[in-house]
Design an enzyme around this catalytic site. Structure first.
Site, PDB file in Angstrom:
ATOM      1  N   LYS A  13       0.831  -1.216   0.000  1.00 18.29           N
ATOM      2  CA  LYS A  13       0.000   0.000   0.000  1.00 18.29           C
ATOM      3  C   LYS A  13       0.864   1.264   0.000  1.00 18.29           C
ATOM      4  CE  LYS A  13      -2.092  -1.058   3.827  1.00 18.29           C
ATOM      5  NZ  LYS A  13      -1.365  -2.323   4.099  1.00 18.29           N
ATOM      6  N   ARG A  88      -9.177   0.633   9.504  1.00 13.91           N
ATOM      7  CA  ARG A  88      -8.824  -0.773   9.732  1.00 13.91           C
ATOM      8  C   ARG A  88      -9.895  -1.527  10.504  1.00 13.91           C
ATOM      9  NH1 ARG A  88      -2.893   0.214   9.336  1.00 13.91           N
ATOM     10  NH2 ARG A  88      -1.759  -1.752   9.386  1.00 13.91           N
ATOM     11  N   ARG A 127      11.709  -5.741   4.786  1.00 13.25           N
ATOM     12  CA  ARG A 127      11.480  -4.294   4.604  1.00 13.25           C
ATOM     13  C   ARG A 127      12.497  -3.489   5.410  1.00 13.25           C
ATOM     14  NH1 ARG A 127       5.544  -2.090   5.236  1.00 13.25           N
ATOM     15  NH2 ARG A 127       5.614  -3.276   7.173  1.00 13.25           N
ATOM     16  N   ARG A 160      11.778  -1.760  11.077  1.00  9.07           N
ATOM     17  CA  ARG A 160      10.745  -1.357  12.038  1.00  9.07           C
ATOM     18  C   ARG A 160      10.649  -2.366  13.183  1.00  9.07           C
ATOM     19  NH1 ARG A 160       5.507  -0.184   8.303  1.00  9.07           N
ATOM     20  NH2 ARG A 160       4.550  -1.210  10.082  1.00  9.07           N
ATOM     21  N   ARG A 171       0.104  -9.501  13.319  1.00  5.34           N
ATOM     22  CA  ARG A 171      -0.518  -8.442  12.503  1.00  5.34           C
ATOM     23  C   ARG A 171      -1.428  -9.038  11.430  1.00  5.34           C
ATOM     24  NH1 ARG A 171       4.687  -5.406  10.723  1.00  5.34           N
ATOM     25  NH2 ARG A 171       3.321  -4.058   9.512  1.00  5.34           N
TER      26      ARG A 171
HETATM   27  P1  ADP Z   1       2.354  -1.831   3.211  1.00  4.62           P
HETATM   28  O1  ADP Z   1       2.372  -0.333   3.136  1.00  4.62           O
HETATM   29  O2  ADP Z   1       1.117  -2.423   2.612  1.00  4.62           O
HETATM   30  O3  ADP Z   1       2.616  -2.348   4.601  1.00  4.62           O
HETATM   31  P2  ADP Z   1       4.908  -1.663   1.765  1.00  4.62           P
HETATM   32  O4  ADP Z   1       4.567  -0.789   0.603  1.00  4.62           O
HETATM   33  O5  ADP Z   1       5.685  -1.045   2.866  1.00  4.62           O
HETATM   34  O6  ADP Z   1       3.548  -2.378   2.326  1.00  4.62           O
HETATM   35  O7  ADP Z   1       5.677  -2.947   1.192  1.00  4.62           O
HETATM   36  C1  ADP Z   1       6.175  -3.955   2.072  1.00  4.62           C
HETATM   37  C2  ADP Z   1       7.563  -4.408   1.619  1.00  4.62           C
HETATM   38  O8  ADP Z   1       7.452  -5.112   0.379  1.00  4.62           O
HETATM   39  C3  ADP Z   1       8.545  -3.258   1.361  1.00  4.62           C
HETATM   40  O9  ADP Z   1       9.833  -3.684   1.748  1.00  4.62           O
HETATM   41  C4  ADP Z   1       8.477  -3.041  -0.161  1.00  4.62           C
HETATM   42  O10 ADP Z   1       9.725  -2.571  -0.652  1.00  4.62           O
HETATM   43  C5  ADP Z   1       8.164  -4.442  -0.661  1.00  4.62           C
HETATM   44  N1  ADP Z   1       7.235  -4.481  -1.814  1.00  4.62           N
HETATM   45  C6  ADP Z   1       6.165  -3.687  -2.034  1.00  4.62           C
HETATM   46  N2  ADP Z   1       5.522  -4.044  -3.174  1.00  4.62           N
HETATM   47  C7  ADP Z   1       6.209  -5.110  -3.659  1.00  4.62           C
HETATM   48  C8  ADP Z   1       6.060  -5.947  -4.832  1.00  4.62           C
HETATM   49  N3  ADP Z   1       5.049  -5.768  -5.686  1.00  4.62           N
HETATM   50  N4  ADP Z   1       6.958  -6.951  -5.009  1.00  4.62           N
HETATM   51  C9  ADP Z   1       7.974  -7.152  -4.117  1.00  4.62           C
HETATM   52  N5  ADP Z   1       8.181  -6.401  -3.014  1.00  4.62           N
HETATM   53  C10 ADP Z   1       7.312  -5.392  -2.787  1.00  4.62           C
HETATM   54  P1  AMP Z   2       1.209   0.174   9.163  1.00  3.29           P
HETATM   55  O1  AMP Z   2       2.355   1.111   8.971  1.00  3.29           O
HETATM   56  O2  AMP Z   2      -0.010   0.540   8.363  1.00  3.29           O
HETATM   57  O3  AMP Z   2       1.615  -1.276   8.979  1.00  3.29           O
HETATM   58  O4  AMP Z   2       0.762   0.333  10.693  1.00  3.29           O
HETATM   59  C1  AMP Z   2       1.656   0.013  11.744  1.00  3.29           C
HETATM   60  C2  AMP Z   2       0.876  -0.171  13.043  1.00  3.29           C
HETATM   61  O5  AMP Z   2       0.249   1.062  13.425  1.00  3.29           O
HETATM   62  C3  AMP Z   2      -0.272  -1.196  13.006  1.00  3.29           C
HETATM   63  O6  AMP Z   2       0.162  -2.542  13.185  1.00  3.29           O
HETATM   64  C4  AMP Z   2      -1.135  -0.700  14.173  1.00  3.29           C
HETATM   65  O7  AMP Z   2      -0.583  -1.050  15.430  1.00  3.29           O
HETATM   66  C5  AMP Z   2      -1.022   0.816  14.022  1.00  3.29           C
HETATM   67  N1  AMP Z   2      -2.069   1.354  13.119  1.00  3.29           N
HETATM   68  C6  AMP Z   2      -1.878   1.956  11.915  1.00  3.29           C
HETATM   69  N2  AMP Z   2      -3.062   2.320  11.392  1.00  3.29           N
HETATM   70  C7  AMP Z   2      -4.020   1.927  12.259  1.00  3.29           C
HETATM   71  C8  AMP Z   2      -5.428   1.988  12.277  1.00  3.29           C
HETATM   72  N3  AMP Z   2      -6.122   2.545  11.250  1.00  3.29           N
HETATM   73  N4  AMP Z   2      -6.098   1.457  13.331  1.00  3.29           N
HETATM   74  C9  AMP Z   2      -5.427   0.917  14.370  1.00  3.29           C
HETATM   75  N5  AMP Z   2      -4.093   0.793  14.425  1.00  3.29           N
HETATM   76  C10 AMP Z   2      -3.380   1.307  13.380  1.00  3.29           C
END
Ligand code: ADP
Ligand code: AMP
Length: 220
Positions: A13, A88, A127, A160, A171
């Site tokens: 995302k 969420r 990541r 992270r 998660r």
């Molecule tokens: P989200 O925001 O949904 O948690 P991220 O955009 O941070 O996900 O992506 C999670 C990890 O996967 C990051 O390390 C990113 O670089 C990698 N990633 C994202 N999209 C892809 C893809 N289509 N193929 C491979 N790796 C990806």
């Molecule tokens: P994310 O970066 O989206 O993976 O979010 C990291 C963490 O932040 C999640 O695992 C939750 O603990 C918290 N968080 C982010 N967005 C929300 C939400 N909309 N509702 C509740 N917790 C959230």
């Protein structure tokens, strides 16, 4: 356009939201980025958020809704909005509807990025994130030019606190139990377009599918 990007943690995302925001000049609001900034400020609120985040649990709805309503209201209403990580829960989705209704700018679409659980674990564990500018990398799929530093701003990349295998499992569990029902909530609305793209593909192919999906709605 006001779009909610849905999908499990690690589905891409944030990666895709940044690309779409650049392309269309939309404002990207990530609840996770907002909470991490609060956490690293060391404030009392940040400490309270960290307890939930580091355990892979959701932050309570009342706290999330207050922070996100403020952030959304601060965005210029003429500008497109891409929400990432919020809502969420169904209660958050209902609160978002109220916030946008008050602003006279309801949602235009919900776009879900689907990804398999095993791909997600691999993505999240690899990541690496820039604590200064929020740019996201992957040790294998999107490595930075210099192993440990951000290409954009040179800051030291970090893993992270919640990107470890046991927390990822929690998660994903949280996602399946509390966030998947939000898709049912949006689908039951009828009038709201709800689109799905396959997030298991390469980054650029997912971006292409997302731009096709958004452009099919017109008005982007
Ligand atoms: P989200 O925001 O949904 O948690 P991220 O955009 O941070 O996900 O992506 C999670 C990890 O996967 C990051 O390390 C990113 O670089 C990698 N990633 C994202 N999209 C892809 C893809 N289509 N193929 C491979 N790796 C990806
Ligand atoms: P994310 O970066 O989206 O993976 O979010 C990291 C963490 O932040 C999640 O695992 C939750 O603990 C918290 N968080 C982010 N967005 C929300 C939400 N909309 N509702 C509740 N917790 C959230």
């Amino acid at each position: 356009m006001r779009i909610v990007l849905m999908g499990p943690p690690g589905s891409g995302k944030g990666t895709q939201a940044k690309r779409l925001a650049d392309r269309y000049g939309m404002k990207h609001l990530s609840s996770g980025d907002i909470f991490r900034a609060e956490k690293s400020s060391g404030s009392e609120l940040g400490k309270a958020l960290a307890k939930y985040m580091d355990a892979g649990q959701l932050v309570p709805d009342d706290v999330v809704v207050e922070i996100m309503a403020k952030a959304i209201t601060a965005v210029d209403s003429k500008r497109g909005l891409l929400l990432d990580g919020f809502p969420r829960t169904v209660a958050q989705a209902e609160a978002l509807d109220r916030t946008l209704a008050k602003a006279g700018s309801p949602l235009d679409a919900v776009v879900e990025i689907q990804a398999d659980d095993n791909a997600i674990v691999r993505r999240i564990v690899g990541r690496r994130s820039c604590p200064a500018c929020n740019k996201v990398y992957h040790t294998e799929f999107m490595p930075p030019k210099d192993d440990k530093k951000c290409d954009a701003c040179g800051a030291e990349l970090v893993q992270r606190d919640d990107d470890t295998e046991p927390v990822v499992a929690k998660r994903l569990d949280t996602y399946h139990q509390q966030t998947e029902p939000v898709m049912g909530y949006y689908r039951s609305r009828g009038e709201l377009p709800v689109l799905t793209v396959d997030g298991n593909k390469d980054v650029k192919d997912v971006t292409a599918d997302l731009t096709d999906a958004l452009e099919s709605l017109g008005n982007v």
